[in-house]
Write a protein that holds these residues in place. Structure first.
Motif, mmCIF file in Angstrom:
data_model
loop_
_atom_site.group_PDB
_atom_site.id
_atom_site.type_symbol
_atom_site.label_atom_id
_atom_site.label_comp_id
_atom_site.label_asym_id
_atom_site.label_seq_id
_atom_site.Cartn_x
_atom_site.Cartn_y
_atom_site.Cartn_z
ATOM 1 N N VAL A 112 -4.856 24.729 -105.634
ATOM 2 C CA VAL A 112 -4.109 25.601 -106.549
ATOM 3 C C VAL A 112 -3.187 24.756 -107.428
ATOM 4 N N SER A 113 -2.643 25.401 -108.448
ATOM 5 C CA SER A 113 -1.735 24.701 -109.372
ATOM 6 C C SER A 113 -0.325 24.660 -108.785
ATOM 7 N N ARG A 114 0.526 23.819 -109.381
ATOM 8 C CA ARG A 114 1.936 23.763 -108.952
ATOM 9 C C ARG A 114 2.608 25.118 -109.169
ATOM 10 N N GLU A 115 2.235 25.786 -110.264
ATOM 11 C CA GLU A 115 2.853 27.073 -110.586
ATOM 12 C C GLU A 115 2.507 28.104 -109.505
ATOM 13 N N GLN A 116 1.218 28.119 -109.123
ATOM 14 C CA GLN A 116 0.801 29.080 -108.094
ATOM 15 C C GLN A 116 1.502 28.782 -106.764
ATOM 16 N N LEU A 117 1.623 27.498 -106.455
ATOM 17 C CA LEU A 117 2.256 27.103 -105.191
ATOM 18 C C LEU A 117 3.703 27.595 -105.128
ATOM 19 N N LEU A 118 4.364 27.594 -106.302
ATOM 20 C CA LEU A 118 5.767 28.002 -106.357
ATOM 21 C C LEU A 118 5.944 29.436 -105.851
ATOM 22 N N ASP A 119 4.935 30.270 -106.100
ATOM 23 C CA ASP A 119 5.008 31.667 -105.659
ATOM 24 C C ASP A 119 4.305 31.899 -104.327
ATOM 25 N N GLU A 120 3.640 30.884 -103.821
ATOM 26 C CA GLU A 120 2.858 31.053 -102.594
ATOM 27 C C GLU A 120 3.195 29.967 -101.592
ATOM 28 N N PRO A 121 4.191 30.212 -100.760
ATOM 29 C CA PRO A 121 4.552 29.189 -99.781
ATOM 30 C C PRO A 121 3.325 28.796 -98.958
ATOM 31 N N SER A 122 3.072 27.509 -98.855
ATOM 32 C CA SER A 122 1.844 27.038 -98.209
ATOM 33 C C SER A 122 2.122 25.999 -97.141
ATOM 34 N N CYS A 123 3.391 25.677 -96.956
ATOM 35 C CA CYS A 123 3.798 24.829 -95.845
ATOM 36 C C CYS A 123 5.243 25.184 -95.521
ATOM 37 N N LEU A 124 5.687 24.707 -94.389
ATOM 38 C CA LEU A 124 7.068 25.034 -93.998
ATOM 39 C C LEU A 124 7.737 23.821 -93.398
ATOM 40 N N THR A 125 9.066 23.841 -93.415
ATOM 41 C CA THR A 125 9.825 22.793 -92.740
ATOM 42 C C THR A 125 10.880 23.434 -91.859
ATOM 43 N N ILE A 126 11.248 22.705 -90.812
ATOM 44 C CA ILE A 126 12.332 23.144 -89.931
ATOM 45 C C ILE A 126 13.519 22.226 -90.168
ATOM 46 N N ILE A 127 14.675 22.801 -90.384
ATOM 47 C CA ILE A 127 15.902 22.014 -90.519
ATOM 48 C C ILE A 127 16.762 22.261 -89.283
ATOM 49 N N ASN A 128 16.834 21.268 -88.407
ATOM 50 C CA ASN A 128 17.747 21.342 -87.256
ATOM 51 C C ASN A 128 19.062 20.716 -87.684
ATOM 52 N N THR A 129 20.069 21.545 -87.932
ATOM 53 C CA THR A 129 21.370 21.005 -88.342
ATOM 54 C C THR A 129 21.885 20.020 -87.297
ATOM 55 N N ASN A 130 22.720 19.056 -87.764
ATOM 56 C CA ASN A 130 23.384 18.159 -86.809
ATOM 57 C C ASN A 130 24.564 18.900 -86.218
ATOM 58 N N SER A 131 24.282 19.701 -85.233
ATOM 59 C CA SER A 131 25.357 20.492 -84.642
ATOM 60 C C SER A 131 26.298 19.560 -83.884
ATOM 61 N N PRO A 132 27.613 19.798 -83.912
ATOM 62 C CA PRO A 132 28.238 20.908 -84.627
ATOM 63 C C PRO A 132 28.557 20.594 -86.099
ATOM 64 N N LEU A 133 28.204 21.562 -86.940
ATOM 65 C CA LEU A 133 28.779 21.693 -88.290
ATOM 66 C C LEU A 133 28.536 20.510 -89.218
ATOM 67 N N LYS A 134 27.336 19.970 -89.163
ATOM 68 C CA LYS A 134 27.050 18.837 -90.019
ATOM 69 C C LYS A 134 25.643 18.977 -90.579
#
Lengths: 525, 525
Positions: free
Chosen positions: B229-251
């Protein structure tokens, strides 16, 4: 087989008074090790409704049609007479009884929605119904096992050890029938020996089998003597319970009906639990099996109310599926859980305390035993079960009581109990100041907020091994079953018989000995 | 060690086209054995509310106070500039950022309550949010194990095998990061090799690590190429994901914030999951740990919305307790479940898809692994989790991906999926006529109603052994882990790579090879 000394007999013969020494000073065996206190559990949230009100009504209405149009076979003459007297369609020369829906619902309306089971130690009373929750030891296994001695038929020594483990652990609220059938005691007097043990080795509520009139009457009398109360008081204070597993499909036999008559007329608790395995004794569809379960449960419960209005009763659900290749019952399955949850919805519809079970089909205490048990245990909690039978010890679809499974289940039950405890939402618990003090990038391990609470902050499991892989490997890679094995031996060695008034003990022994001399009960059931 | 041949390489090197032969005729590897179809799961009942609206509000309000009064340390200059532009309290020379509650709630209001993750095979698209449920393979284990070869550090062969098992099983909806870290691939190009594998060995949605800008950008581009697909289509169609584990506490550190910026600005999914172990990185009280979790999750989610309004985000809960003697994290505990359920209530309060996990602390696939996992798995279901990370394979608190645990978990997940399937309440399923026909004392095994349905009436487990004790003993008393061991080998041998358009494959290979020639990504993170 070599190994530790397992001939554990922590106390003299049950029923014999012991005097002085440790017995004189004991604080109660349950304080011999750290464990949460005995307490009445409650489920603080709404049970899960997995079917709609309409779908529930479809089961309800179909089961009423079963009772009206198909009816039940009722093998007990007096029971049929009682039913007839109350307006059921009973015809001369036929065992088949049909029940009008109006009659059923009128009788159901008499059921108490909650009641207390009275133990000889009032601190061990248990409330059923509402959002109350109680756990009972496994009942009725023909075999028992531990990993040192393997599997063997039930016998008195193991029977007593299991009863002692139930007394030792606060999370076990009641015993639940014979944890294992002690076949080394003659069937005619088995109930007398077993009930005496249950009345002396524990001070918790016990179960009376409905296997003929004498056994019910003896059980009720032993409960009365153990509590030291009059017959009149017993009538208003249920102090023992029986389970009636209908002969599914649609049949009630003589010992069952006699059990309902005796227990209900004496004000003791009757839990009607149809044994409706889908594909065997019940339709292969879960909805159909539940129609049959509900018809049989309603008939039995209505009959108990015909015997005595307001008699304490429970609605038991035991619907599961079978392995369609072998016919073997399966437990802790998705179908089992669905039936548990819908059973709970039905019981709440009628306002009757609900009974379910912690079960599995596994042959050893491996991952399968654990996942099937935990599936069925969460099925109990999410269905709003009030009385969890077989809560500890059940293996092999109920054919074996395992020492190690008892300890594993005790850990699971304690975890569930901890989960059900309300959380603290005080300002202090919300920990705003602790978070401020530790700040970004800090650590809470050494903070005063943690130091003040760490000892009691979390549930401490008795089976789970939380060591890291390296330490665990160096320790010989022990699995959960091995830890459970060590634990039951350690704990059983700490058992002490709960105190009993010497006069009561004497009355109890005299009653049991007299009944034994009289020959006990017939064995032709 | 003797034993079966385990050098399983079911297909040629990934990323290479294969032509003709079986590949030309294959119906897709997932049809090589019997299993339920790939389908979007939904939870058909209300999640359990274990705390009251007031109690939930207490957590919410305390977490807003944390963001206002204490603030977070934000290590990324551009991120602070973005926050400042949106009205956060950012001061020159300080990393500490304070957020007004109005700003947080205004940003949170932009979050989509549901979105679809697009796989390169549209049949494997997954919807998150609402009452949707999806299961992801374990991610990020440093070690892997099976009972033949024991425990070992992660490597490419095991990495690929795990990915293949995820592709083979319909109950695994997405992969979830590297199931095991393949340390035999240099860190600078590891993400390229791994992402190519995930894009070719499966046709399901995959995960992109936020470990520096290049890795995010490369991952997003590989997802785009794989879908064609194009970059434009990807912008409206999430096709991968990431997990953000914060540096707990509060960072919030630089790679995290960069990950949010890259993923959100490209319209890809970001799940903020604070790693708030009570007693370590968070207060020792569950309520306090949840205050911190909620503050960090809200800050991260609000930041994603500052980067791009409407960016697909998830609220991740990972609060658990630690063993206060050793500091080791514990999982599947009562405290973990409480945090799961309250986390679900919080996510629903904000209308954001919820992520939780199937976890345990056990070191082997024994009863402990099973009960801790099933506790956490029912915590997921009862909390209304939309995305279950680590749904299969997790052992040792996430330090090991186990082949046997993957198979065990697949059985558990399939059971949960079956439990969630609505029951049939048709007249036929209610079985009134079957009950009439069989009648009192009869048996349903041979009835036409049963015969017409028995093959598909019940879920058939893949691990559970339902044989009776005698038959099971004669077969050598196999435990669940042994059956799981046999099964992964049988199934892995059936793996076939999912088809990919040759032009796409070529573009993917050219991209990956070019990026490898360029040196990949910096390794100084």
């Amino acid at each position: 087989m070599s190994g530790p000394d397992l001939s554990i007999e922590a106390s003299p013969e049950p029923g014999q008074a012991r005097r002085g020494g440790r017995a004189g000073k004991r604080r109660g065996a349950a304080s011999a090790f750290e464990q949460p206190p005995f307490r009445q559990l409650t489920i603080p949230f709404q049970p899960t409704e997995i079917v709609s009100a309409d779908e529930l009504e479809a089961i309800h209405l179909a089961s009423l049609r079963v009772l009206e149009e198909i009816g039940l076979e009722v093998l007990h003459d007096e029971a049929r007479a009682i039913m007839k007297r109350h307006g059921a369609d009973v015809r001369e020369g036929s065992l088949r009884v049909h029940f009008d829906r109006g009659l059923i619902m009128e009788m159901i309306a008499h059921c108490p929605s909650e009641f207390t089971l009275h133990a000889r130690n009032p601190a061990h009373n248990v409330r059923l119904g509402g959002n109350n929750l109680a756990f009972a030891l496994i009942g009725s296994a023909p075999n028992c096992s531990d990993i040192d001695r393997g599997r063997r038929p039930g016998n008195q020594q193991d029977f007593r050890n299991f009863i002692r483990l139930a007394q030792l652990h606060n999370i076990i609220h009641t015993t639940g029938g014979y944890p294992v059938e002690p076949i080394d005691i003659h069937p005619s007097i088995r109930h007398l020996e077993c009930l005496r043990d249950m009345a002396t080795l524990t001070d918790k509520v016990f179960h009376v089998y409905s296997l003929g009139r004498e056994r019910n009457v003896d059980g009720i009398e032993i409960a009365r003597i153990a509590r030291g109360v009059s017959r009149e008081q017993l009538l208003d204070e249920p102090s023992c319970l029986t389970i009636i597993n209908t002969n599914s499909p649609l049949k009630l036999d003589i010992p069952m009906l006699e059990g309902v008559i005796q227990m209900a007329s004496h004000g003791q608790a009757v839990i009607i639990t149809p044994f409706t395995l889908a594909g065997a004794m019940a339709p292969v569809t879960v909805a159909g099996a539940l129609v049959e379960q509900n018809a049989e449960a309603l008939a039995g419960i209505a009959f108990a109310q015909m015997v005595r209005k307001g008699a304490p009763v429970g609605y038991g659900g035991f619907t599961s599926n079978v392995d369609m290749r072998s016919g073997a019952p399966a437990f802790g399955t998705p179908e089992y859980m669905k039936a548990q949850l819908i059973g709970g919805q039905l019981a709440r519809r009628y306002g009757i305390p609900y009974r379910s079970s912690n079960t599995c089909a596994a042959n050893t205490v491996d991952a399968q035993a654990a996942y099937e048990s935990v599936f069925s245990l969460w099925g109990c909690i999410q269905s709003g079960t009030n009385f969890v039978k077989h809560a500890a010890g059940w293996l092999e679809g109920g054919l074996c009581c395992s020492y190690e499974k008892i300890m594993l289940d005790i850990d699971l039950l304690q975890m569930v109990a901890e989960f059900l405890q309300p959380l603290d939402f005080s300002e202090d618990a919300l920990a705003m100041e602790a978070i401020r003090e530790v700040g970004p990038g800090g650590h809470f391990f050494g903070s005063p907020h943690t130091q003040a609470r760490y000892k009691t902050a979390f549930y401490s499991p008795i089976i789970s091994d939380w060591r890291n892989y390296e330490t665990w490997s160096q320790a010989g890679s022990p699995t959960a079953i091995e830890r459970a094995n060590r634990l039951w031996k350690e704990r059983l060695a700490l058992y002490e018989e709960p105190p009993m008034d010497p006069a009561i003990r004497q009355e109890l022994n005299e009653f049991v000995e007299r009944r034994i001399r009289e020959g006990g009960a017939p064995t032709d059931f």
